[in-house]
Each structure stands twice: as structure tokens, then as C-alpha cells.
Design a protein around this motif. Sequence first.
Motif: not given
Length: 272
Positions: A196-207
Amino acid sequence: MGNFQNILDRITAWGMSGLWKIVFAIIIWVVGKKIIKYVVKLIKRILEKGTLDAGVQNFATSFIKFGLYVVLLLMVIDELGIQTTSLITLFGSAALAIGMSLQGSLSNFAGGILILIFKPFTVGDYIIVGSNEGTVTSIELLYTRLNTVDNKVIMIPNGALSNSSVVNVGAENLRRLDIEVGISYSNDIKKAKELLRQVIDSKETVIKDKEIKVIVKSLDESCVTLETRTWLNSSDYWDTKFELLEEYKEILDRNNIEIPFNQLDVHIVNEK
């Protein structure tokens, strides 16, 4: 002939007196209109220099203008020799009767004034009121108009709105996104959190500068509930939420992490 002349003189005197009253009434009306126009412009300039909302400014200007015209009208009527006391009493009675019949509308009117003055939300904010939610497109004196995500229009009476708990989602530029994901008790919790953390790190919109968490939120009857907490710009909230939900499912499926669902197991026992 003497009596006729006397009557004619009286009629002439009355006509001249009435004519002058009409002339003075017209002068008062014309001069009064110019004064009101100047006063309204002056008030508008003063309000524009302040911090009041544009809706409040327009309402205050219109209300003052209406009040000044009422005063001017009473002055003209008084100059014509008409008793204003009876007219005021009549207007008061009519206003009371209208007010009794329009209690709901007056409540919405008062609610609209409170919203415009205290500004719990402004146009463009995303708010939640009870079971209704959407983006505020306009704040009117009687109703507030919301536009939902699926492009529906909701008209909420200001009276009810001013007396309800309002969640202003769009008040701040940043918003936290919490997403729950359930996994089976037989799966590796640590591995699921890493995916799940991998997916989050790949999102540019996440600050990335704000705190990101992937935690075990609860141990439920049929699954272990994980939760991800991320920070986004308010404008990116919905698109990012939908993308994360889809990508969470895909990455967990690829790595054989089961997302359980409610099911009923039936065991049949044969008794001899």
C-alpha cells in the motif's frame, strides 16, 4: 354676484394652494432622489473598502436604499396634506399580516443574512449538511444552491441551513484522505502495508512533506482492517481517492493478498 365672486375666490385660493403643494411635493421628490442616489453611492464605496462579502454589500445597499425611499415617500405625502399616521398604521398592519403568512420565508431571509454576515462557508466551498453535500455555487437570501459531484442541484433553505451543523470541507486548502482496506488474517500484514505504501509513493498528488501513515486500524470479525492516511490538495481529493482504491485492489491481487468479504459457511452433518 357677490356670493358667486366669494365662492370663486375661495376656489381660486384653494387651487393655488393645492398647486403649490403639488409643486413643492415634486421638488421634494426630485431633490430627494438625487440625494438618495448620492448617499447610496457613498455607502457602497465605504462598504467596498471593508471586508464584507459582496452579497452582504449588495443586500445592505439595497436595504438602505429602500428605507430612504420610504422616508422620501412619506415626506411627499405629508407635503400634499395627507395624514401619514393612518398610512403608517395601515402599512404596519399589512406588514404584520404578510409576515404571519410568510413565516418560513422570513426565517429563510434571516438565515440568509446570518450566512452572508458570519460566512460559515463561501461560494466554491464543498460542504456537507446532513445527507446533502456538494459545492456551493450561490448564496441567495432565501436559499443556498449546491452542485453535487454527479451534477445535481440541491436548494437548501437558509433558515434550516443556519440552524444545522455544517461541515465545510473546502475551508482549507489541504485535506486528509483516509482509506480502509481489509485483508485476511492469514495474510502477511507487514507485506500488505509495504504494498500500500508503494502505491502511495507513486502518486504525485500525495503531499510527501506531510505525514503518511499505513496502520492496522482494527481487528474485525472477518478481516484485519488497514488504513492509509495521506494529505492532498482539496482539488485533488476525489480523483486521488478513486485512483488509490483501484490501485490498492490491483496490487493486492497481484501479490495474492486476499480482501475478504462477508460469507456464510454451511456445514451439513449426516447423522446415522
